[in-house]
Design a protein around this motif. Structure first.
Motif, PDB file in Angstrom:
ATOM      1  N   LEU A 148       0.848  -1.180   0.000  1.00  0.00           N
ATOM      2  CA  LEU A 148       0.000   0.000   0.000  1.00  0.00           C
ATOM      3  C   LEU A 148       0.878   1.222   0.000  1.00  0.00           C
ATOM      4  N   GLY A 149       0.545   2.236  -0.758  1.00  0.00           N
ATOM      5  CA  GLY A 149       1.343   3.457  -0.815  1.00  0.00           C
ATOM      6  C   GLY A 149       2.128   3.540  -2.104  1.00  0.00           C
ATOM      7  N   VAL A 150       2.777   4.658  -2.307  1.00  0.00           N
ATOM      8  CA  VAL A 150       3.503   4.918  -3.530  1.00  0.00           C
ATOM      9  C   VAL A 150       4.926   5.292  -3.189  1.00  0.00           C
ATOM     10  N   GLY A 151       5.917   4.661  -3.859  1.00  0.00           N
ATOM     11  CA  GLY A 151       7.315   5.003  -3.638  1.00  0.00           C
ATOM     12  C   GLY A 151       7.612   6.388  -4.178  1.00  0.00           C
ATOM     13  N   ILE A 152       8.555   7.073  -3.560  1.00  0.00           N
ATOM     14  CA  ILE A 152       8.939   8.392  -4.035  1.00  0.00           C
ATOM     15  C   ILE A 152      10.429   8.428  -4.253  1.00  0.00           C
ATOM     16  N   GLY A 153      10.867   9.324  -5.077  1.00  0.00           N
ATOM     17  CA  GLY A 153      12.298   9.504  -5.303  1.00  0.00           C
ATOM     18  C   GLY A 153      12.813   8.568  -6.367  1.00  0.00           C
TER      19      GLY A 153
ATOM     20  N   VAL B 254      10.107   4.962  -0.376  1.00  0.00           N
ATOM     21  CA  VAL B 254       9.878   4.696   1.037  1.00  0.00           C
ATOM     22  C   VAL B 254       9.787   3.196   1.286  1.00  0.00           C
ATOM     23  N   LEU B 255       9.182   2.464   0.357  1.00  0.00           N
ATOM     24  CA  LEU B 255       9.026   1.031   0.541  1.00  0.00           C
ATOM     25  C   LEU B 255      10.370   0.320   0.535  1.00  0.00           C
ATOM     26  N   VAL B 256      11.282   0.755  -0.315  1.00  0.00           N
ATOM     27  CA  VAL B 256      12.615   0.158  -0.350  1.00  0.00           C
ATOM     28  C   VAL B 256      13.366   0.456   0.941  1.00  0.00           C
ATOM     29  N   GLN B 257      13.266   1.695   1.423  1.00  0.00           N
ATOM     30  CA  GLN B 257      13.950   2.081   2.658  1.00  0.00           C
ATOM     31  C   GLN B 257      13.457   1.269   3.855  1.00  0.00           C
ATOM     32  N   ASN B 258      12.267   0.717   3.726  1.00  0.00           N
ATOM     33  CA  ASN B 258      11.664  -0.037   4.825  1.00  0.00           C
ATOM     34  C   ASN B 258      11.582  -1.530   4.512  1.00  0.00           C
ATOM     35  N   SER B 259      12.366  -1.987   3.535  1.00  0.00           N
ATOM     36  CA  SER B 259      12.241  -3.359   3.056  1.00  0.00           C
ATOM     37  C   SER B 259      13.223  -4.302   3.734  1.00  0.00           C
ATOM     38  N   SER B 260      13.188  -5.551   3.312  1.00  0.00           N
ATOM     39  CA  SER B 260      14.050  -6.584   3.900  1.00  0.00           C
ATOM     40  C   SER B 260      15.517  -6.411   3.547  1.00  0.00           C
ATOM     41  N   ILE B 261      15.840  -5.615   2.532  1.00  0.00           N
ATOM     42  CA  ILE B 261      17.256  -5.403   2.200  1.00  0.00           C
ATOM     43  C   ILE B 261      17.833  -4.213   2.961  1.00  0.00           C
ATOM     44  N   ALA B 262      16.961  -3.490   3.685  1.00  0.00           N
ATOM     45  CA  ALA B 262      17.409  -2.330   4.465  1.00  0.00           C
ATOM     46  C   ALA B 262      17.795  -2.772   5.882  1.00  0.00           C
ATOM     47  N   GLN B 263      17.913  -1.810   6.785  1.00  0.00           N
ATOM     48  CA  GLN B 263      18.462  -2.091   8.117  1.00  0.00           C
ATOM     49  C   GLN B 263      17.597  -3.039   8.927  1.00  0.00           C
ATOM     50  N   LYS B 264      16.296  -3.047   8.721  1.00  0.00           N
ATOM     51  CA  LYS B 264      15.429  -3.958   9.464  1.00  0.00           C
ATOM     52  C   LYS B 264      15.623  -5.400   9.043  1.00  0.00           C
TER      53      LYS B 264
ATOM     54  N   GLN C  47       9.463 -13.443  -9.349  1.00  0.00           N
ATOM     55  CA  GLN C  47       9.470 -12.846  -8.015  1.00  0.00           C
ATOM     56  C   GLN C  47      10.802 -13.088  -7.307  1.00  0.00           C
ATOM     57  N   VAL C  48      11.327 -14.305  -7.407  1.00  0.00           N
ATOM     58  CA  VAL C  48      12.617 -14.627  -6.798  1.00  0.00           C
ATOM     59  C   VAL C  48      13.716 -13.779  -7.420  1.00  0.00           C
ATOM     60  N   ALA C  49      13.683 -13.656  -8.745  1.00  0.00           N
ATOM     61  CA  ALA C  49      14.693 -12.849  -9.435  1.00  0.00           C
ATOM     62  C   ALA C  49      14.663 -11.402  -8.972  1.00  0.00           C
ATOM     63  N   SER C  50      13.466 -10.894  -8.675  1.00  0.00           N
ATOM     64  CA  SER C  50      13.365  -9.492  -8.271  1.00  0.00           C
ATOM     65  C   SER C  50      14.018  -9.238  -6.917  1.00  0.00           C
ATOM     66  N   VAL C  51      14.095 -10.259  -6.052  1.00  0.00           N
ATOM     67  CA  VAL C  51      14.801 -10.093  -4.778  1.00  0.00           C
ATOM     68  C   VAL C  51      16.298  -9.945  -5.019  1.00  0.00           C
ATOM     69  N   MET C  52      16.794 -10.593  -6.066  1.00  0.00           N
ATOM     70  CA  MET C  52      18.222 -10.517  -6.372  1.00  0.00           C
ATOM     71  C   MET C  52      18.574  -9.264  -7.160  1.00  0.00           C
ATOM     72  N   VAL C  53      17.846  -8.995  -8.257  1.00  0.00           N
ATOM     73  CA  VAL C  53      18.274  -7.946  -9.191  1.00  0.00           C
ATOM     74  C   VAL C  53      17.188  -6.922  -9.488  1.00  0.00           C
ATOM     75  N   GLY C  54      16.108  -6.906  -8.711  1.00  0.00           N
ATOM     76  CA  GLY C  54      15.052  -5.926  -8.941  1.00  0.00           C
ATOM     77  C   GLY C  54      15.577  -4.496  -8.865  1.00  0.00           C
ATOM     78  N   ASP C  55      15.016  -3.640  -9.699  1.00  0.00           N
ATOM     79  CA  ASP C  55      15.473  -2.251  -9.727  1.00  0.00           C
ATOM     80  C   ASP C  55      14.308  -1.323 -10.049  1.00  0.00           C
ATOM     81  N   SER C  56      13.551  -0.994  -9.009  1.00  0.00           N
ATOM     82  CA  SER C  56      12.459  -0.038  -9.153  1.00  0.00           C
ATOM     83  C   SER C  56      12.326   0.736  -7.854  1.00  0.00           C
ATOM     84  N   LYS C  57      11.451   1.717  -7.832  1.00  0.00           N
ATOM     85  CA  LYS C  57      11.270   2.541  -6.637  1.00  0.00           C
ATOM     86  C   LYS C  57      10.712   1.749  -5.467  1.00  0.00           C
ATOM     87  N   ALA C  58       9.929   0.705  -5.757  1.00  0.00           N
ATOM     88  CA  ALA C  58       9.294  -0.056  -4.693  1.00  0.00           C
ATOM     89  C   ALA C  58       9.929  -1.426  -4.481  1.00  0.00           C
TER      90      ALA C  58
END
Length: 553
Positions: A9-14, A26-36, A104-115
């Motif tokens: 839910l929500g829209v990524g920015i930047g 915002v979704l990337v900053q709060n995702s599983s690849i970030a500090q959490k 979907q699995v590939a996107s965890v490895m090499v995904g490149d979008s705002k979200a």
């Protein structure tokens, strides 16, 4: 493997700006690849700038993601870009064998979008569809894996398996998870021959797809869920329980036969941001989405390693320590990833090696309450392996480079070494069947020492046509596992009976020590060739992380 659909839910920015500090949604900053989660996003920012550039990784599944210019579905998907797509060992056929799970699995490895930002968005991903919808296709899956391993001029650093085979489909009578299914043997053979780290999603069970989770030379990954906004607890969907009655019932069926600990690490696997075949954003759950966090992290580390190799290696002169091509070895990557995992949260004084969080079993027990901590014959926790993947700590573990046993070693480093087992000749002293790594600085009383030793099981190809490659219809032979042991000792000690702690499993090809230093002083790490089963010389990967004594502590 197991999936539950949902939607962000929500829209990524930047967006990322070339040459500037990247700004992600915002979704990337709060995702599983970030500090959490695994803290890999930090490595994508300056001053590190690690995104997997020029590093080849692989993917094998029943289906495959779409490839732009080949498949219609890929024209809408701007999240995942493939280097190449294949149908087994042939070029992919247009609009065939496409699979949203693989995308979907590939996107965890090499995904490149705002979200949906992957762990290594710039890595070169080679994906093969084994296309065995009825399952029981281990031969075709093996051929697919070998073909991927040979891409990029034979320089693929890690291959992701977010699929597997059921025991019921295995043609062996009364099949067990004993490491000898054809696909499991194939993984171990290819890891050694092609020098590639296989990363295997870890769902097991009678109704699941446990083959090849019983591999030796790769890494099997379980998955965690969030507690208090941190990925830190093994999800209940994971198999693994040490209760005697359950353990006995599951042995060889839901877990590896004989009590061998096949899970290497845990990684985030709940509410993971992924992109579907058409690029739609979803949340998913399962070890299928934990494993690619590890595969992507290998690409980040290997990009860093190759940067150092370009400086260290001179044409006509070779490479000089601390950076040689040993940095590319799969045994080294495995040791580095395991040794840098989070187990218990550091209180801020560095005694727990700067670990960022405490990881909990399903029953809320920690590593310090598990049999792996208390029993030197058990190197890994049955549910979490050595703990949870931390990409930034893996970078810290890897970055000091390689140090060998010929001189005192720093507090944090790694080595690709070898140890030999020779019989004593009549009238001569017994040969030295060990390697000692004497730590340069004294260690602080009460601090933890983390050491990991990894080596390969020897699986050989029964190559009927002598072409050096696996062909459908061929088989493998298990030559067994040499037995290496690991000891933490005082620097002046000469006998392993004087060791502070040890890891001495007779059935695993990982030894792992995580123990406290009893008294401030000089220590060393000893690798011992205990029992020869196949070759008299055994190569290994070794990683260590210690806390030197300091007045500040």
């Amino acid at each position: 493997m197991k999936t539950v659909r949902g939607f962000w839910l929500g829209v990524g920015i930047g967006g990322a700006v070339l040459g500037a500090v990247p700004v992600y949604g915002v979704l990337v900053q709060n995702s599983s690849i970030a500090q959490k989660g695994i803290d890999a996003l930090r490595l994508q920012y300056p001053p590190y700038g690690l995104t997997g550039r020029k590093i080849a990784i692989g993917q094998v599944e029943i289906g495959r993601p779409g490839q732009f210019g080949v498949d219609k579905a890929a024209s809408r998907n701007r999240v995942v870009s493939l280097a190449r797509a294949f149908y087994r060992d042939q070029p992919a056929k247009t609009n065939t064998n496409l699979d949203t799970h693989a995308a979907q699995v590939a996107s965890v490895m090499v995904g490149d979008s705002k979200a949906v930002r992957g762990v290594a968005p710039s890595a070169k991903l080679y994906s093969s569809a084994a296309a065995t919808p009825q399952r029981g296709g281990q031969a075709e899956e093996c051929r697919s894996a070998e073909h991927v391993a040979m891409q990029n001029g034979g320089d693929v650093r890690a291959i992701n398996f977010s699929f597997g085979e059921a025991l019921q489909q295995d043609p062996r009578p009364n099949a067990k998870l004993d490491g000898n299914a054809l696909l499991t043997q194939c993984v171990d053979w290819s890891a050694r021959v092609h020098d590639v780290l296989y990363v295997i999603a870890g769902n097991q069970g009678k109704g699941g797809i446990p083959i090849p989770t019983d591999n030796y030379n790769g890494m099997t990954i379980s998955f965690t869920r969030q507690v208090n906004d941190l990925f830190s607890k093994i999800d209940f969907s994971n198999i693994g329980d040490v209760a005697p009655s359950i353990f006995k019932r599951n042995d060889g069926v839901e877990t590896s036969l004989g009590g061998r600990r096949s899970v290497s690490l845990a990684a985030p696997g709940t509410k993971i941001a992924v992109a579907s075949l058409k690029g739609d954003e979803l949340n998913q759950i399962g070890s299928s989405f934990a494993a690619p966090h590890v595969t992507g992290t290998v690409a980040l580390l290997q990009e860093f390693g190759d940067r150092n190799l370009r400086l260290s290696c001179k044409r006509g002169e070779g490479c000089a320590l601390p950076w040689t091509t040993d940095a590319r070895r799969h045994e080294v990557m495995k040791a580095v990833l395991i040794n840098s995992a989070d187990k218990i949260k550091d209180s801020g004084n560095g005694l727990a090696l700067g670990m960022t969080r405490t990881i909990f079993e399903k029953s809320n027990r920690t590593w310090l309450e598990s049999d792996a901590f208390k029993n030197p014959k058990i190197p890994l926790n049955i549910q979490m392996g050595a703990g949870q993947l931390n990409a930034f700590r893996a970078y810290q573990q890897f970055s000091p480079g390689e140090w060998n046993s010929s001189q005192p070693v720093p507090a944090i480093a790694w080595n690709y070494g070898k140890v030999s087992k020779f019989k004593a000749l009549p009238g001569l002293a017994s040969p030295q069947n060990h390697q000692d790594y004497v730590l340069e600085q004294p260690l602080q009383q009460g601090s933890y020492v983390s050491v990991t030793l990894t080596w390969d099981r020897l699986v050989e190809l029964n190559d009927k046509n002598k072409n050096g490659a696996y062909d459908v219809g061929e088989s493998f032979s298990d030559r067994g596992l040499n037995n290496l042991d690991l000891y933490l000792m005082k620097a002046e000690a000469t006998d392993v009976k004087q060791s502070i702690w040890s890891s001495v499993s007779k059935i695993d090809n990982v030894e792992h020590i995580f123990q406290q230093v009893p008294k401030t002083g000089r220590y060393k790490i000893r690798v011992v060739f205990h029992e020869q089963v196949n070759q008299p010389t055994q190569n290994y990967g070794l990683a260590w992380w210690t806390a030197p004594a300091s007045r500040k502590l």
